[in-house]
Design an enzyme around this catalytic site. Structure first.
Site, PDB file in Angstrom:
ATOM      1  N   ARG A 191       0.796  -1.142   0.138  1.00  0.00           N
ATOM      2  CA  ARG A 191      -0.012  -0.020  -0.002  1.00  0.00           C
ATOM      3  C   ARG A 191       1.123   1.224  -0.084  1.00  0.00           C
ATOM      4  NH1 ARG A 191      -3.169  -0.554   5.054  1.00  0.00           N
ATOM      5  NH2 ARG A 191      -1.202  -1.234   5.690  1.00  0.00           N
ATOM      6  N   ASN A 202      -5.664  -2.730   2.306  1.00  0.00           N
ATOM      7  CA  ASN A 202      -6.022  -4.101   2.386  1.00  0.00           C
ATOM      8  C   ASN A 202      -7.217  -4.726   2.623  1.00  0.00           C
ATOM      9  OD1 ASN A 202      -3.150  -4.192   2.395  1.00  0.00           O
ATOM     10  ND2 ASN A 202      -2.776  -4.381   4.539  1.00  0.00           N
TER      11      ASN A 202
END
Length: 94
Positions: free
Chosen positions: A18, A38
């Site tokens: 990320r 996520n």
């Protein structure tokens, strides 16, 4: 303006995926807004809004990810939108 949704599968959590996506967008100064997060199933979900060239660059990056990632599959959806819903490109907390 376009909105691209990506679902990235493989070893993509606990490898800095990320943050590497956000760093890539910011370091390349891509005119993209949206977020990355996520998912409970182990995938990473990206919503990005911008022009087609910037979104292509982001897609290319996400097919590889950071060095420790092992991307197996990237599902993509692309739609036309009237205006951006976001003001920045960020990581959403779990």
């Amino acid at each position: 303006m376009l909105q691209m949704t990506l679902i990235i599968k493989g070893k993509v959590q606990r490898v800095g995926f990320r943050y590497s996506v956000v760093d890539f967008v910011h370091s390349e100064k891509l005119p993209i807004v949206g977020h990355v997060r996520n998912m409970p199933d182990g995938s990473v979900h990206v919503i990005a809004q911008g022009d087609i060239e910037a979104l292509k660059e982001l897609h290319r990056f996400c097919t590889k990810g950071p060095p420790r990632a092992e991307v197996r599959e990237v599902e993509q959806d692309l739609i036309q939108i009237n205006k951006a819903e976001f003001s920045d490109f960020v990581v959403l907390a779990d």
